[in-house]
Structure formats: C-alpha cells, structure tokens
Motif scaffolding. Structure first.
Motif, short mmCIF file in Angstrom:
data_model
loop_
_atom_site.label_atom_id
_atom_site.label_comp_id
_atom_site.label_asym_id
_atom_site.label_seq_id
_atom_site.Cartn_x
_atom_site.Cartn_y
_atom_site.Cartn_z
N VAL A 94 26.76 27.93 42.75
CA VAL A 94 28.39 28.02 42.80
C VAL A 94 28.89 27.75 41.46
O VAL A 94 28.94 26.57 41.05
CB VAL A 94 28.64 27.25 43.86
CG1 VAL A 94 30.44 27.34 43.95
CG2 VAL A 94 28.24 27.48 45.10
N PHE A 95 28.71 28.74 40.47
CA PHE A 95 29.33 28.43 39.01
C PHE A 95 30.90 28.39 39.15
O PHE A 95 31.58 28.79 40.43
CB PHE A 95 28.85 29.79 38.26
CG PHE A 95 27.52 29.65 38.04
CD1 PHE A 95 26.98 29.30 36.85
CD2 PHE A 95 26.61 30.44 38.85
CE1 PHE A 95 25.66 29.39 36.15
CE2 PHE A 95 25.34 30.37 38.52
CZ PHE A 95 24.69 29.59 37.29
N PRO A 96 31.38 27.93 38.26
CA PRO A 96 33.07 27.74 38.21
C PRO A 96 33.75 28.83 38.01
O PRO A 96 34.32 29.26 36.95
CB PRO A 96 33.03 26.70 37.09
CG PRO A 96 32.12 26.93 36.18
CD PRO A 96 30.84 27.21 37.04
N ARG A 97 33.70 29.78 38.95
CA ARG A 97 34.30 30.94 38.90
C ARG A 97 35.03 31.52 40.41
O ARG A 97 34.51 31.06 41.23
CB ARG A 97 33.48 32.21 38.68
CG ARG A 97 32.69 32.28 37.24
CD ARG A 97 31.41 32.91 37.26
NE ARG A 97 30.49 32.76 36.16
CZ ARG A 97 29.32 33.20 36.00
NH1 ARG A 97 28.75 34.02 36.94
NH2 ARG A 97 28.61 32.88 35.10
N PRO A 98 36.37 31.88 40.17
CA PRO A 98 37.02 32.12 41.50
C PRO A 98 36.28 33.07 42.53
O PRO A 98 36.65 32.86 43.63
CB PRO A 98 38.43 32.91 41.02
CG PRO A 98 38.42 32.47 39.67
CD PRO A 98 37.00 32.26 39.04
N GLU A 99 35.68 33.72 42.05
CA GLU A 99 34.82 34.97 43.10
C GLU A 99 33.89 34.09 43.70
O GLU A 99 33.22 34.51 44.75
CB GLU A 99 34.35 36.11 42.44
CG GLU A 99 33.42 36.07 40.98
CD GLU A 99 33.88 35.65 39.76
OE1 GLU A 99 33.22 35.82 38.68
OE2 GLU A 99 35.14 35.59 39.76
N LEU A 100 33.37 32.99 43.38
CA LEU A 100 32.29 32.21 43.96
C LEU A 100 33.00 31.05 45.05
O LEU A 100 32.14 30.42 45.52
CB LEU A 100 31.23 31.74 43.00
CG LEU A 100 30.62 32.70 42.21
CD1 LEU A 100 29.68 32.05 40.98
CD2 LEU A 100 29.73 33.32 43.08
N LEU A 101 34.08 30.96 44.89
CA LEU A 101 34.94 29.93 45.98
C LEU A 101 34.22 30.26 47.55
O LEU A 101 33.96 29.16 48.00
CB LEU A 101 36.20 30.09 45.72
CG LEU A 101 37.16 29.21 47.09
CD1 LEU A 101 36.76 27.58 46.55
CD2 LEU A 101 38.62 29.36 46.78
N LEU A 102 34.25 31.39 47.85
CA LEU A 102 33.86 31.56 49.23
C LEU A 102 32.22 31.33 49.46
O LEU A 102 32.07 30.42 50.68
CB LEU A 102 34.10 32.91 49.63
CG LEU A 102 35.66 33.62 49.78
CD1 LEU A 102 35.80 34.89 50.32
CD2 LEU A 102 35.99 32.74 51.04
N LEU A 103 31.54 31.54 48.24
CA LEU A 103 30.11 31.16 48.51
C LEU A 103 29.96 29.64 48.70
O LEU A 103 29.35 29.03 49.69
CB LEU A 103 29.59 31.48 47.41
CG LEU A 103 27.96 31.10 47.19
CD1 LEU A 103 27.16 31.51 48.66
CD2 LEU A 103 27.24 31.50 45.87
N GLY A 104 30.77 28.95 47.83
CA GLY A 104 30.63 27.29 47.95
C GLY A 104 31.60 26.84 49.18
O GLY A 104 30.57 25.92 49.86
N VAL A 105 32.43 27.38 49.61
CA VAL A 105 32.99 27.02 51.05
C VAL A 105 31.97 27.23 52.11
O VAL A 105 31.74 26.57 52.91
CB VAL A 105 34.26 27.50 51.12
CG1 VAL A 105 34.88 27.25 52.61
CG2 VAL A 105 35.36 27.06 50.15
N ALA A 106 31.34 28.46 52.25
CA ALA A 106 30.71 28.83 53.21
C ALA A 106 29.31 27.99 53.21
O ALA A 106 28.97 27.67 54.40
CB ALA A 106 30.10 30.30 52.98
N LEU A 107 28.65 27.62 52.17
CA LEU A 107 27.60 26.60 51.98
C LEU A 107 27.86 25.35 52.46
O LEU A 107 27.11 24.68 53.39
CB LEU A 107 27.06 26.60 50.59
CG LEU A 107 26.31 27.86 50.02
CD1 LEU A 107 26.05 27.59 48.46
CD2 LEU A 107 25.13 28.00 50.81
N ILE A 108 29.06 24.80 52.09
CA ILE A 108 29.53 23.23 52.51
C ILE A 108 29.69 23.34 54.23
O ILE A 108 29.37 22.39 54.72
CB ILE A 108 30.77 22.82 51.63
CG1 ILE A 108 30.34 22.54 50.32
CG2 ILE A 108 31.43 21.74 52.29
CD1 ILE A 108 29.54 21.66 50.31
#
Length: 452
Positions: free
Chosen positions: A110-124
């Motif tokens: 989950v790199f610090p990019r807006p398009e990866l927010l959903l990936l980070g939230v989904a993983l958590i």
C-alpha cells in the motif's frame, strides 16, 4: 437430546505453566495488530493526506471497518460453533491467525497514493474479520488451560500479556521505523518505506508469538455426527441453542447484553483517551505516546490483580468494582480537569489531573475486560465455548456504535471536547445497571445445554 460429546477441562497446575504461557503468547503477539496496525500507526498512515485527505480517507476507513463488523456479527457465532462440533478449534485458530499475518504483510504494497486507499482499507478490514474469528477460538481455549479455581487469574494474565506486548511492539516500531535511532534501509521515508515495513514487522511478530499455542494446547475432541450439519443449518442450530440457553440459563443471555454495553465503554476509554489528552489537556504527541505506554503498563497490572480477586470473590464483583472505579475516575477527569485548583496545599493543573485520574481509569479497564472473559467462560457449557464466544463477539459488535455516538453527541451539546467524557460514562453506567441483576456464574462448569 443431549449434546453428543463433552470437552474435558484441562487443568493448569500453576499460572506460569507451559500451556498458559503458550496461550498468553498469542495475546502478546496479537498486540502488534491491535496497537500497531489498527490504532497507532498504519491506520494513521492510511488517513493521511497522501491518500486523498484526512476526512475522505477516514470516511472510507470507517466504512470498510463497518462492513467488516457486519461480517463478524453475522458469522462469528457459527464459525465458533462449527469449530467446537468439528473438533477443530486449534486448527481454525491457526488458520485465522495465518490469514491475519498474510493480510497484514500485504499492507507493504500500500504505497502512499490515493488510488491505493481502497486496497489498504480492504486489507485492514479483511484482517479485522479473521482476527475476530481467531479471537473467538482463542477465548474459547481459556477453559482448556485453566480450572474453575484459576480461570480468573489465567484470563487476567492473558490480558496483561496483551498490554505489555503492545508496549514492546510499539517501542520497537518507534525506535526502528518511525523515529529510528540508527540509520538502516528500513528507516527510509521514501514512498513511506518505513511505515510499509512496519506492516511486515507486525505480521512476523504476530505469527511468531501465535505459534506456541499450536504446540502446547491439545485440540478439542470431535463430536459425533459433526459432518451432518451444513453451514446454513448451523444457523438453525444456533437459534435453537440460544432459545435453550434462555430457557435453562437466562442470565447467560442477560450477561451477554450487559457485557456488550460496558465493553463498548471500556473500548472507548482507550479509543478516545489519546484524543482527549491532546485536544482537551494539550498533550504533545510525545506525551500522548508516553501516557499510552504508562497506561498500558498500569492496565496490565490491573488485569493481573483483578484476575486473582476474580478467583476469590467471583468475576461479577470484580467487574462491578472496576466499573464503579471507572465512573469515579472519569467523573474526576471531567470535573477537576476543567481548571487549575489547590488540593491539600498542592496546586494541581488540568494536565496533572489527567495524569492521575486518566491512569486510574486504565487501572480499572484491565480487570473489567479480563473478568468479563472469565465470566463467560464459567457460563459456557463444556464443548460449546466457541459458540458462546462467537455470540460474545456478535453482541459486542451490535452495540459498538453507542460510546462513539454519545461521545460526539455530548460534544455537540456542550461545545467542548471534554464533555464527550459524559457519553463514555453513560455507557459504562448503563452496562453496570444491566449487570447488577444478573446472577453470578457458579464456580462449577454449568450443565450441558440440550441441543436438538
């Protein structure tokens, strides 16, 4: 007809026996997920400006965790029931723990990019689901590694290990990744490498300390006709058992409701403690971290002390005393923290008041949490602990909105953050009042609950 098999309680000769230490090691390791990933570090990273702004990212994270909470509420009792019946409690603890570790490690991408927010939230969010499922089986093991006369001490020791493990993990994260005391490749802030490596560290920490319980605690026996029950049919059995429990032991249901309420208040003490320290009492970030560390140490001590009293006077009295202590301490923070004053010739400031009575709050949180778990373990029919702790998770999720909602409501009414404390106190008081008429559990395990 009677339940087909019973699970023997496996006595622990002493508190620091091999099974107890291995079981508590899971609590120690799980603190890396609770404290590091979901509270102080990774979720703070996810809600930073790098992911589209604090307000937007926080909203997405909140929505993701809400969906995870719904899955937990719907599935936890049945997953616990099926691990009981199939004789796979330890197996599913291992599987779910491994899933948490893998999902946590994947947060490295989950790199610090807006398009990866959903990936980070989904993983958590997904990791939260599997973490709660693992917790159901872990809590159910309490009866396997304790006796009716030691269950309170063992539960308190487990909670204490969790608090201290959280401190250890946070200190390592702080000095090695966030504010490194020496230069190494993992301290680089380019593309938030240091924070992403925190996820890898947390996964390895959790996995390493989750392993001992897999070798030291035996699997529960498989019940006959376990394969005949389909997944959807498990819900029918669940509801029939709830009706049977209500008919034969209604106070078990009443305790689940009471504990759901006051556990939400207990969670709010830690959730909003740092927020109040910074916003109302002007604590700097370093002071908040220091308060959190000291508070966790005191909570661990409280959990151990409460566990010893639990085995002597019973969990209900321990919980009642702890809730009263929380109400008194919280009221002191609210009233005495408003201004400077003189007390017995000593000048006290608002932040001094928070240090004294805020830490006193943490002293009572540990015993209430540990004795709540021991209370339900004493109420659970042998061989059905997983199902009962699944219901424990479900009822907790069902009312988890109460303290945050009332915290915000009272801030809106009075226009000051410190009045949000009233909302937390209301939830704790409501839980206490619902608990008072509940019959305390017997020290002898309850009779078998009939199941169709």
């Amino acid at each position: 007809m009677q339940r087909m098999s019973t699970e023997p309680r496996r006595p622990a000769g002493r508190l620091l026996s091999r099974p107890v230490l291995a079981w508590a090691s899971w609590d120690w390791g799980s603190a890396a997920f609770n404290a590091v990933m979901t509270t102080f570090v990774f979720t703070v990273y996810l809600t930073s400006d790098a992911f589209g702004g604090e307000a937007y990212a926080s909203g997405v994270l909140g929505a993701g965790l809400a969906v995870a909470g719904l899955f937990i509420a719907l599935l936890a009792p049945v997953t616990g029931q099926r691990s009981d019946v199939g004789g796979r409690r330890k197996l599913w603890l291992g599987v779910n723990s491994l899933a948490v570790a893998v999902l946590t490690a994947l947060c490295f991408f989950v790199f610090p990019r807006p398009e990866l927010l959903l990936l980070g939230v989904a993983l958590i969010a997904a990791a939260n689901i599997f973490f709660e499922f693992a917790g159901v089986n872990y809590n159910a093991m309490l009866a396997q590694i304790s006796t009716p006369s030691s269950i309170g001490r063992v539960s308190g020791f487990g909670w204490a290990m969790g608090y201290v493990g959280g401190i250890a993990a946070l200190v390592i994260v702080l000095v090695a990744f966030v504010q490194p005391v020496f230069d190494w490749f993992g301290s680089s802030t380019e593309d938030a490498l240091n924070i992403r490596l925190v996820a890898v560290f947390s996964a390895l920490w959790f996995l390493a300390f989750a392993l001992p319980v897999m070798f030291a605690v035996p699997e529960v026996p498989r019940q006959r006709n376990a394969d005949r029950l389909g997944f959807l049919a498990s819900y029918g059995l669940l509801f029939r058992r709830i009706k049977a429990i209500y008919r034969t032991s209604p106070h078990t249901i009443f305790f689940l409701l009471a504990s759901a309420i006051f556990r939400d208040g207990l969670a709010a003490v830690f959730t909003f403690g740092g927020v109040i320290a910074a916003g109302t009492f002007g604590f700097a970030l370093s002071e908040v971290i220091l308060f959190a560390i000291v508070g966790n140490v005191i909570a661990a001590v409280g959990a151990v002390i409460g566990g010893f009293f639990d085995d002597r006077v019973g969990p209900k009295l321990v919980i009642i005393v702890a809730l009263i202590g929380l109400l008194v301490s919280g009221t002191a923070v609210l009233v005495l923290g408003a201004a400077d004053y003189e007390f017995f010739g000593v000048q006290w400031s608002g932040d001094t008041t928070f240090w004294v009575f805020g830490l006193l709050l943490t002293l009572f949180v540990g015993p209430a949490q540990a004795s709540s778990r021991a209370y339900l373990a004493r109420l659970s029919p042998a061989g059905e602990e997983g199902e009962m702790f699944g219901l424990y998770a479900t009822t907790g999720r069902a009312v988890s909105f109460l303290a945050p909602a009332l915290f915000s409501l009272f801030i809106g009414i009075f226009g000051e953050q410190r009045f949000g404390i009233i909302g937390i106190l209301v939830v704790l008081l409501a839980g206490l009042l619902v608990l008072l008429p509940v019959k305390p559990p017997a020290k002898v395990p309850p009779a078998v609950v009939p199941a169709p």
